[in-house]
Design a protein around this motif. Sequence first.
Motif, PDB file in Angstrom:
ATOM      1  N   SER A  82       0.821  -1.205   0.000  1.00 42.17           N
ATOM      2  CA  SER A  82       0.000   0.000   0.000  1.00 42.17           C
ATOM      3  C   SER A  82       0.856   1.257   0.000  1.00 42.17           C
ATOM      4  O   SER A  82       0.562   2.229  -0.705  1.00 42.17           O
ATOM      5  N   PHE A  83       1.933   1.255   0.783  1.00 46.96           N
ATOM      6  CA  PHE A  83       2.823   2.417   0.793  1.00 46.96           C
ATOM      7  C   PHE A  83       3.642   2.495  -0.493  1.00 46.96           C
ATOM      8  O   PHE A  83       3.925   3.591  -0.995  1.00 46.96           O
ATOM      9  N   ASN A  84       4.019   1.343  -1.059  1.00 42.03           N
ATOM     10  CA  ASN A  84       4.682   1.343  -2.356  1.00 42.03           C
ATOM     11  C   ASN A  84       3.763   1.890  -3.444  1.00 42.03           C
ATOM     12  O   ASN A  84       4.201   2.622  -4.335  1.00 42.03           O
ATOM     13  N   ALA A  85       2.482   1.519  -3.367  1.00 38.64           N
ATOM     14  CA  ALA A  85       1.523   1.999  -4.355  1.00 38.64           C
ATOM     15  C   ALA A  85       1.369   3.517  -4.275  1.00 38.64           C
ATOM     16  O   ALA A  85       1.300   4.202  -5.302  1.00 38.64           O
ATOM     17  N   ALA A  86       1.310   4.048  -3.067  1.00 43.65           N
ATOM     18  CA  ALA A  86       1.169   5.495  -2.907  1.00 43.65           C
ATOM     19  C   ALA A  86       2.382   6.217  -3.468  1.00 43.65           C
ATOM     20  O   ALA A  86       2.249   7.241  -4.173  1.00 43.65           O
ATOM     21  N   ALA A  87       3.581   5.708  -3.180  1.00 41.83           N
ATOM     22  CA  ALA A  87       4.793   6.343  -3.690  1.00 41.83           C
ATOM     23  C   ALA A  87       4.875   6.232  -5.209  1.00 41.83           C
ATOM     24  O   ALA A  87       5.244   7.192  -5.899  1.00 41.83           O
ATOM     25  N   ALA A  88       4.513   5.066  -5.754  1.00 47.59           N
ATOM     26  CA  ALA A  88       4.582   4.864  -7.200  1.00 47.59           C
ATOM     27  C   ALA A  88       3.567   5.733  -7.937  1.00 47.59           C
ATOM     28  O   ALA A  88       3.880   6.312  -8.987  1.00 47.59           O
ATOM     29  N   ALA A  89       2.362   5.808  -7.411  1.00 46.64           N
ATOM     30  CA  ALA A  89       1.336   6.624  -8.054  1.00 46.64           C
ATOM     31  C   ALA A  89       1.742   8.089  -8.093  1.00 46.64           C
ATOM     32  O   ALA A  89       1.538   8.789  -9.099  1.00 46.64           O
ATOM     33  N   VAL A 226      -3.312   3.137   6.495  1.00 46.52           N
ATOM     34  CA  VAL A 226      -3.133   3.372   5.060  1.00 46.52           C
ATOM     35  C   VAL A 226      -2.342   4.659   4.901  1.00 46.52           C
ATOM     36  O   VAL A 226      -2.309   5.495   5.810  1.00 46.52           O
ATOM     37  N   PRO A 227      -1.684   4.861   3.767  1.00 42.73           N
ATOM     38  CA  PRO A 227      -0.921   6.093   3.569  1.00 42.73           C
ATOM     39  C   PRO A 227      -1.798   7.337   3.709  1.00 42.73           C
ATOM     40  O   PRO A 227      -2.966   7.340   3.304  1.00 42.73           O
ATOM     41  N   GLU A 228      -1.245   8.375   4.274  1.00 35.44           N
ATOM     42  CA  GLU A 228      -1.990   9.617   4.467  1.00 35.44           C
ATOM     43  C   GLU A 228      -2.315  10.266   3.127  1.00 35.44           C
ATOM     44  O   GLU A 228      -1.543  10.206   2.176  1.00 35.44           O
ATOM     45  N   GLY A 229      -3.480  10.895   3.088  1.00 31.58           N
ATOM     46  CA  GLY A 229      -3.869  11.662   1.914  1.00 31.58           C
ATOM     47  C   GLY A 229      -4.425  10.847   0.765  1.00 31.58           C
ATOM     48  O   GLY A 229      -4.677  11.395  -0.319  1.00 31.58           O
ATOM     49  N   VAL A 230      -4.630   9.542   0.961  1.00 25.10           N
ATOM     50  CA  VAL A 230      -5.146   8.671  -0.100  1.00 25.10           C
ATOM     51  C   VAL A 230      -6.636   8.451   0.106  1.00 25.10           C
ATOM     52  O   VAL A 230      -7.085   8.216   1.232  1.00 25.10           O
ATOM     53  N   ALA A 231      -7.412   8.530  -0.978  1.00 30.65           N
ATOM     54  CA  ALA A 231      -8.856   8.298  -0.896  1.00 30.65           C
ATOM     55  C   ALA A 231      -9.121   6.822  -0.620  1.00 30.65           C
ATOM     56  O   ALA A 231      -8.547   5.946  -1.269  1.00 30.65           O
TER      57      ALA A 231
END
Length: 251
Positions: A82-89, A226-231
């Motif tokens: 989940s954190f990898n996804a936030a960084a990648a996006a 979950v990562p901050e700031g993600v819907a």
Amino acid sequence: MHVLVLGGTTEARRLAALLVAELPAGARVTSSLAGRVAAPALPPGEVRIGGFGGSDGLAAWLRTHQVDALIDATHPFAGTISFNAAAAAAAAHVPLLVLRRPGWTPGDGDDWHPVGSLEEAARTLPALGRRVFLTTGRTGLAAFAGLDELWFLMRSVDAPEPPHPARMEVLLERGPFTLAGERELLRRHRIDVVVTKDSGGAATAPKLAAAREAGIPVVVVRRPPVPEGVAVVGTPDLAFARLQDLLGRRA
């Protein structure tokens, strides 16, 4: 249009089916599975299996395959992806949405003991019981390996690997489970304490009702953030509606 769904959950499969059925003709829906289950239930659409090599690898995949939106529908306890996804996006400038089924909440008659980790769960167990129904999955069993005075019934889809508790019986089953079945399991194995992660959903919730009826304490491992700031949305239908909004704003 290309949507990448990081999947492996029931909600991810339902979302993939909804996207394949409802997105315009020619749209691509790719589901990515981690490959930790030997025979996973495959969703509709395209499927890839295996990791990306961290956030940089995922960002490169998003660019190379011209992904228009990324949906993280992984298990609530798959925290690293989940954190990898936030960084990648963020790196690839791709909209990100998280689909997480709601967690469980205790009701009248529940004897829950919330903990922050498997290690804390292991430290809590000796004061609660001696025959443990362990439903935290086949990974992380090392946390319980030193509890030689306890007996464990461990249920998972695939067989676990050591290290794990010395006194352990393995039950290989895939949900959904029934209340009648969970009642019988607790009775037959003389379970006096249950350990679970707060995975949420209906498929494995009957064990909680069975424990409540039997007056059995339940050690509940809290979810990672979950990562901050993600819907974040809780159902495939809400994810589809939010995706349409995201793609519409990006167009």
